[in-house]
Design a protein around this motif. Structure first.
Motif, mmCIF file in Angstrom:
data_model
loop_
_atom_site.group_PDB
_atom_site.id
_atom_site.type_symbol
_atom_site.label_atom_id
_atom_site.label_comp_id
_atom_site.label_asym_id
_atom_site.label_seq_id
_atom_site.Cartn_x
_atom_site.Cartn_y
_atom_site.Cartn_z
ATOM 1 N N VAL A 68 0.756 13.046 -4.723
ATOM 2 C CA VAL A 68 -0.211 11.949 -4.679
ATOM 3 C C VAL A 68 0.410 10.673 -5.245
ATOM 4 O O VAL A 68 0.217 9.581 -4.710
ATOM 5 N N GLU A 69 1.178 10.813 -6.339
ATOM 6 C CA GLU A 69 1.844 9.644 -6.926
ATOM 7 C C GLU A 69 2.840 9.030 -5.948
ATOM 8 O O GLU A 69 2.915 7.796 -5.802
ATOM 9 N N ARG A 71 2.730 9.313 -2.708
ATOM 10 C CA ARG A 71 1.943 8.704 -1.627
ATOM 11 C C ARG A 71 1.477 7.312 -2.028
ATOM 12 O O ARG A 71 1.544 6.364 -1.244
ATOM 13 N N ASP A 72 0.995 7.161 -3.260
ATOM 14 C CA ASP A 72 0.502 5.863 -3.731
ATOM 15 C C ASP A 72 1.631 4.832 -3.783
ATOM 16 O O ASP A 72 1.426 3.642 -3.497
ATOM 17 N N ARG A 75 2.186 3.729 -0.260
ATOM 18 C CA ARG A 75 1.122 2.814 0.181
ATOM 19 C C ARG A 75 1.348 1.416 -0.398
ATOM 20 O O ARG A 75 1.085 0.410 0.271
ATOM 21 N N ALA A 76 1.835 1.361 -1.632
ATOM 22 C CA ALA A 76 2.146 0.057 -2.235
ATOM 23 C C ALA A 76 3.289 -0.626 -1.489
ATOM 24 O O ALA A 76 3.284 -1.847 -1.286
#
Length: 406
Positions: A68-69, A71-72, A75-76
Motif C-alpha cells: 500500500v505504501e 502504491r501511494d 500515485r504521488a
C-alpha cells in the motif's frame, strides 16, 4: 459494487486455484494469486492515456502494508507527471551502475538532475543518449573516455547526414561530462576540443508568407479547405495565435478559458520552460466554440483523426497546406510565427510585446518578470487588433492600414 478492504488474513489465506485470480486492495493495487500459490503485488494505472502495470513485489517478502505504501508513492509520482514504471527502472539502473562511474550511470544521474527541463526536451535527450551514445560509451568508465572516442561516436551519426542531431548529441554528451567534472568524478570535458571538428547545420528558415495581399489569399484558401473539421479549425486558429506547431497541436481544453479569453500553456510544454499565456481574440474564441461540440470530450483541442486520446499529428497542418497548393518553400505551420512577427513589427507594435507573445526567451530575469507582468494588457489589445487585421486582409487585395489601440 464496492469491494471490501483487503486484510492481512485474506492475503495469508489466499490459495492457488485452477486459474490465476486477483484480490483487490484499492486504488489500482491488487494481489495476483497464481495456480502454484505464488502471490504477486501489482498496480494498474494509466499514464499518457495508456493503461500500464507496475510490479510492486512478491508476498510475503512485501507485506500488504508495504504494498500500500509503494502504491501511494506511485500515485504521488503520477500526480507529479512521472511514470512509476520508468521511475522504478531508472532507480534500479542507477543502483546497478552508479558504483563504478560508467558513462551511462552518470548520464542517467545527470538526466535525473535536469527534471526542470521541458518534458519534450528531457525525453529527447534521454532518447538520444540511449540510441546514439550508450551502445558505444555506456559501459565505459567515464574517466577513460577520450576526445577521439567521442568523435567516433558522433561521426557515426554525422555519416547519416543527421547534422543537427550530431551537434545536439555533442551538446548533451558535453553536459554529462561537465556534470561529472562538477561532481568530482572527472577532470575535464573531452568534448570541449571538438568545436570545429564536426559539420555545422545550415540555419533553418521556415517558409512563410509576409506580403499582406498573399496573406489574404492564404486565409481565403484556408476558409475553402474541405478536409476534416478539426484540421480546418487548426488551420484557422494557427494564424490567430501564432504559437509553435507543437504547442498548437497539443493544446488541451483544460488549458483554455473561453469566458476569460485566455489559453494558459504550462511550462513543461514550452520550448523555453516558462509558462505562457495566449490571449484569445473574439475570432479565436469563435473557432474554439465551433469545435468544442466535436472534440470537447477529448483531452486535446485538436486530437488525432485516428484517436481522440492522442494529439493531432505533427504533419497534419503542413499536409493541409500542401493540399491547398502551398509547397514547402511557400508556407509552413511554423511560418505563421514569422508572418505575425513581420507584420506586427511593421504596424508599430512594441518589440517587447511581440517577442513575449512569440514566447521568445528573455535572458535578463528582471526584464523577463516585467514582460510577463506588464505586457499582457498590451498583448491582449494586439491579439484582437491582429485578428481584425487578418479579417480585413481576407476581403481586400491591398494592404489595409491598422490603427493601433491605445
Amino acid at each position: 459494487m464496492a469491494s471490501k478492504a483487503l486484510t492481512d488474513m485474506a492475503v495469508r489465506n489466499a490459495k492457488g486455484r485452477d486459474k490465476p485470480y486477483k484480490l483487490a486492495a484499492g486504488a489500482g493495487l491488487y494481489l495476483q494469486v497464481m495456480p502454484n500459490g505464488s502471490r504477486y503485488w501489482r498496480m494498474k494505472y494509466r499514464y499518457g492515456a495508456k493503461e500500464k502495470l507496475l510490479s510492486i513485489g512478491v508476498y510475503p517478502e512485501i507485506s500488504l502494508k508495504e504494498a500500500v505504501e509503494k502504491r501511494d508513492i506511485a500515485r504521488a509520482q503520477l500526480r507529479a507527471g512521472q511514470d512509476p514504471s520508468e521511475e522504478k527502472q531508472l532507480v534500479k539502473l542507477k543502483a546497478q551502475l552508479s558504483a563504478d562511474g560508467r558513462f551511462e550511470a552518470i548520464a542517467l544521474e545527470w538526466l535525473e538532475s535536469r527534471r526542470d527541463l521541458a518534458e519534450s526536451t528531457w525525453s529527447k535527450a534521454k532518447w538520444m543518449l540511449e540510441t546514439y551514445a550508450f551502445p558505444w560509451l555506456g559501459r565505459r568508465p567515464i574517466e577513460d573516455i577520450s576526445t577521439a572516442e567521442v568523435l567516433a561516436v558522433l561521426r557515426r551519426l554525422e555519416a547519416q547526414e543527421k547534422i543537427e542531431s550530431t551537434q545536439r548529441l555533442r551538446q548533451i554528451c558535453g553536459q554529462v561530462f561537465r556534470y561529472a567534472v562538477a561532481t568530482g568524478r572527472l577532470d575535464r570535458d573531452p568534448t570541449s576540443a571538438l568545436r570545429g571538428a564536426l559539420k555545422t547545420a545550415k540555419n533553418r528558415h521556415y517558409a512563410s508568407i509576409t506580403d499582406p495581399v498573399k496573406v489574404g489569399e492564404l486565409l481565403r484558401a484556408i476558409d475553402g479547405y474541405t478536409g476534416q473539421l478539426t484540421t480546418l479549425c487548426a488551420l484557422k486558429f494557427a494564424p490567430l495565435v501564432f504559437t509553435r506547431p507543437g504547442e498548437l497541436r497539443k493544446a488541451e481544453w483544460a488549458e483554455i478559458d473561453l469566458d476569460a479569453g485566455q489559453w494558459s500553456i504550462p511550462a513543461e510544454k514550452m520550448k523555453m520552460g516558462v509558462a505562457h499565456i495566449v490571449p484569445l481574440s473574439k475570432q479565436a474564441i469563435a473557432i474554439l466554440r465551433e469545435l468544442q461540440p466535436v472534440t470537447g470530450k477529448s483531452r486535446y483541442v485538436f486530437p488525432s483523426i485516428r484517436s481522440l486520446r492522442d494529439p493531432m499529428s505533427e504533419n497534419t497542418v503542413n499536409a493541409a497546406l500542401r493540399r491547398l497548393g502551398y509547397g514547402t518553400d511557400d508556407m509552413t505551420g511554423h511560418g505563421f510565427r514569422s508572418m505575425a512577427s513581420t507584420l506586427l513589427h511593421e504596424q508599430g507594435w512594441t518589440s517587447d510585446a511581440i517577442e513575449r507573445q512569440l514566447a521568445h526567451s528573455e535572458r535578463n530575469p528582471i526584464k523577463a518578470a516585467y514582460n510577463r507582468a506588464e505586457h499582457l494588457p498590451e498583448r491582449r489589445r494586439m491579439m484582437q487588433a491582429w485578428a481584425d487585421y487578418l479579417d480585413k486582409l481576407k476581403v481586400q487585395n491591398s494592404k489595409p492600414k491598422l490603427k493601433l489601440v491605445g
